[in-house]
Design an enzyme around this catalytic site. Sequence first.
Site, short mmCIF file in Angstrom:
data_model
loop_
_atom_site.label_atom_id
_atom_site.label_comp_id
_atom_site.label_asym_id
_atom_site.label_seq_id
_atom_site.Cartn_x
_atom_site.Cartn_y
_atom_site.Cartn_z
NE ARG A 65 6.00 -0.50 9.91
CZ ARG A 65 4.86 -0.65 9.25
NH1 ARG A 65 4.73 -0.14 8.04
NH2 ARG A 65 3.86 -1.29 9.78
NE ARG A 115 6.71 -2.99 6.04
CZ ARG A 115 5.37 -2.96 6.07
NH1 ARG A 115 4.70 -2.36 5.11
NH2 ARG A 115 4.70 -3.51 7.06
NE ARG A 149 1.96 -5.38 11.45
CZ ARG A 149 3.15 -5.26 10.84
NH1 ARG A 149 4.25 -5.72 11.41
NH2 ARG A 149 3.23 -4.68 9.67
NE ARG A 189 -4.68 -1.72 10.56
CZ ARG A 189 -3.69 -1.20 9.84
NH1 ARG A 189 -3.80 0.01 9.36
NH2 ARG A 189 -2.61 -1.91 9.61
CE LYS A 239 -2.36 -1.16 3.74
NZ LYS A 239 -1.97 -2.51 4.16
P1 ADP Z 1 0.68 -2.35 7.92
O1 ADP Z 1 1.60 -2.01 6.80
O2 ADP Z 1 1.18 -3.50 8.73
O3 ADP Z 1 -0.74 -2.46 7.53
P2 ADP Z 1 0.37 0.31 9.13
O4 ADP Z 1 1.58 1.14 8.97
O5 ADP Z 1 -0.81 0.64 8.29
O6 ADP Z 1 0.83 -1.21 8.99
O7 ADP Z 1 -0.09 0.32 10.67
C1 ADP Z 1 0.80 -0.07 11.72
C2 ADP Z 1 0.03 -0.25 13.02
O8 ADP Z 1 -0.63 0.99 13.40
C3 ADP Z 1 -1.11 -1.28 12.96
O9 ADP Z 1 -0.67 -2.61 13.15
C4 ADP Z 1 -2.01 -0.76 14.10
O10 ADP Z 1 -1.51 -1.15 15.36
C5 ADP Z 1 -1.89 0.76 14.00
N1 ADP Z 1 -2.96 1.33 13.15
C6 ADP Z 1 -2.82 1.89 11.91
N2 ADP Z 1 -3.99 2.28 11.42
C7 ADP Z 1 -4.94 1.97 12.36
C8 ADP Z 1 -6.34 2.10 12.45
N3 ADP Z 1 -7.07 2.63 11.44
N4 ADP Z 1 -6.98 1.68 13.56
C9 ADP Z 1 -6.30 1.15 14.58
N5 ADP Z 1 -4.96 0.97 14.56
C10 ADP Z 1 -4.27 1.38 13.48
#
Ligand code: ADP
Length: 207
Positions: free
Chosen positions: A151, A145, A163, A106, A31
């Site tokens: 990260r 990654r 996750r 989410r 993404k």
């Molecule tokens: P990924 O690439 O793993 O999807 P993100 O960078 O989008 O990871 O998000 C990292 C973390 O931030 C998630 O695992 C979650 O803990 C938190 N997070 C991100 N967006 C949301 C959301 N909309 N609602 C709740 N938690 C979120």
Amino acid sequence: MCWTMIDVIAETINLHKMKYFILFGPPGAGKGTQASAMVEKYNLHHISTGALLRKEIAAGTELGLKAKSLIDAGALVPDEIVEGMIESEFKTVKGVNGFLLDGFPRTTAQAEVLDQMLAKTSESVTAVVSIMIPDEMIKERIRHRATIEGRADDAKEETINNRILTYHEKTEPLVDYYTKAGRYNEINGTGTIDEVRENIFALMDTL
Ligand code: ADP
């Protein structure tokens, strides 16, 4: 009449309809990578809730402290936190054709709140662009990654597993939610970065 005044009037009567795209997909689907190309080509503002949260953590804010333990555990942060972040971006960012939401909504509850937020200005979600990859590829991509971005939530096997579980339990039901709303579009995310990008552009050109 000067242009600024025309702009103000147009905005008031909602002529400048903003577009709201949701970039959807499991962790590691690509993404973030694809978002950069999309915002540039379609003049969108990228809102990555994950990136915004990581910024808060790096700055050591109270919000960041609250979010850190949850993110490190592979859990979601409370809805109010991310919803507040999204609404403030909507209100402050101008001069774009629309927004590209990455990592939000989410959960079904967040999708409902987004619908309500947009309904206040008679707007709605334009389309969901979903990048799909199979489970076995998720781990492979995240491991790769981890060597590049460093990260914290990419480093531990247990966090990655949680996750993926959280994605299936809480986020995947959104496929159904947006399919029913007639907004769901799926792209095969297993190809090269260039191939996936071309498929996304071909879809976006029709939206
Ligand atoms: P990924 O690439 O793993 O999807 P993100 O960078 O989008 O990871 O998000 C990292 C973390 O931030 C998630 O695992 C979650 O803990 C938190 N997070 C991100 N967006 C949301 C959301 N909309 N609602 C709740 N938690 C979120």
